[in-house]
Motif scaffolding. Structure first.
Motif, PDB file in Angstrom:
ATOM      1  N   THR A  13      61.288 -38.575  40.491  1.00 34.30           N
ATOM      2  CA  THR A  13      61.647 -37.879  39.338  1.00 34.30           C
ATOM      3  C   THR A  13      60.651 -38.202  38.213  1.00 34.30           C
ATOM      4  O   THR A  13      60.393 -39.484  38.167  1.00 34.30           O
ATOM      5  N   GLU A  14      60.113 -37.413  37.741  1.00 33.85           N
ATOM      6  CA  GLU A  14      58.950 -37.429  36.510  1.00 33.85           C
ATOM      7  C   GLU A  14      59.651 -38.390  35.172  1.00 33.85           C
ATOM      8  O   GLU A  14      60.808 -37.867  34.987  1.00 33.85           O
ATOM      9  N   THR A  15      58.814 -39.167  34.647  1.00 35.11           N
ATOM     10  CA  THR A  15      59.268 -39.782  33.477  1.00 35.11           C
ATOM     11  C   THR A  15      58.296 -39.351  32.611  1.00 35.11           C
ATOM     12  O   THR A  15      57.212 -38.984  32.573  1.00 35.11           O
ATOM     13  N   THR A  16      59.045 -38.753  31.299  1.00 37.56           N
ATOM     14  CA  THR A  16      58.173 -38.007  30.150  1.00 37.56           C
ATOM     15  C   THR A  16      58.822 -38.834  28.877  1.00 37.56           C
ATOM     16  O   THR A  16      59.920 -38.936  28.735  1.00 37.56           O
ATOM     17  N   THR A  24      62.776 -40.724  26.049  1.00 33.24           N
ATOM     18  CA  THR A  24      62.170 -41.097  27.400  1.00 33.24           C
ATOM     19  C   THR A  24      63.282 -40.096  28.157  1.00 33.24           C
ATOM     20  O   THR A  24      64.252 -40.305  28.240  1.00 33.24           O
ATOM     21  N   HIS A  38      63.912 -38.769  32.368  1.00 33.39           N
ATOM     22  CA  HIS A  38      63.707 -38.843  33.679  1.00 33.39           C
ATOM     23  C   HIS A  38      64.052 -37.307  34.002  1.00 33.39           C
ATOM     24  O   HIS A  38      65.191 -36.849  33.957  1.00 33.39           O
ATOM     25  N   VAL A  49      67.051 -40.577  28.796  1.00 36.38           N
ATOM     26  CA  VAL A  49      67.715 -41.816  29.371  1.00 36.38           C
ATOM     27  C   VAL A  49      67.638 -42.860  28.436  1.00 36.38           C
ATOM     28  O   VAL A  49      68.360 -43.839  28.687  1.00 36.38           O
TER      29      VAL A  49
END
Length: 216
Positions: free
Chosen positions: A2-5, A185, A187, A192
């Protein structure tokens, strides 16, 4: 995986407002010299971050706050009407009972419904447009970071909605000082965590150098 942005919402720096009016969306209000120092401070603070997308309110004070940040990253910011200041019927007036707008009983009707609120843009409308703007920024910066320069009330109400806090609140208790960063943040497409920082805290007027004591 999963990308974290991360999407940062930054409040603009201090504004030159010698008459102390509620300037809202009125054009012509620019950063003070201290406000420009605040913007430079934040640009220095975030220059090592993985920021790939910048967004800005169309108001002058927001665009001036963005200037040193855009220069650091070499990115032209998107101007987005969705992150503009909240509409307010007291714009251009001082807000108070003594020499302010409330000395005239005809203005009291505007305060009849603090839950909406009756004096300005409905909170739910404000939350919707800010969440839409944050989501667009998340998509454009997927796997990296984005920074949006906006205004105190829009930032505070979207954070309140995300954290499950009621919209009715005491404006003095907003945790959103000048040139602060409220950071979401993600996910994937889920938030999250929510962070908050004040890179220019030492430049704030003494009265604003206080800890958040909770929302009403």
């Amino acid at each position: 995986m999963t990308e974290t942005t991360v999407v940062h919402l930054m409040r603009h720096g201090e504004v030159h407002n010698p008459t102390g009016v509620l300037y809202g969306r009125i054009p012509g209000y620019h950063l003070s010299e201290l406000g420009r120092q605040m913007a430079e401070r934040v640009a220095e603070h975030v220059k090592g971050r993985d920021i790939v997308h910048l967004v800005c309110s169309p108001l002058e004070r927001a665009q001036e706050t963005m200037e040193p940040i855009a220069k650091v990253f070499g990115i032209t910011p998107d101007i987005d009407e969705r992150v503009i200041e909240a509409a307010n019927l007291f714009e251009g007036k001082k807000f108070g009972v003594g020499d302010g707008a409330l000395k005239n009983p005809s203005a009291w009707w505007l305060l009849r419904n603090p839950w909406k609120p009756s004096w300005g843009e409905p909170y739910q409308q404000l939350v919707r447009r800010m969440r839409d703007a944050v989501e667009t920024a998340r998509e454009k910066a997927a796997g990296h970071e984005a920074l949006i320069v906006s205004h105190q009330l829009p930032i505070w109400v979207v954070r309140s909605a995300i954290e499950g806090r009621r919209m009715l609140h005491d404006p003095r208790k907003r945790q959103c000082s000048l040139a602060s960063l409220t950071s979401f943040t993600f996910h994937g497409d889920q938030i999250v965590s929510v962070g908050y920082s004040e890179p220019a805290k030492d430049l704030l007027p003494v009265k604003d150098q206080k800890k958040f004591v909770g929302g009403a």
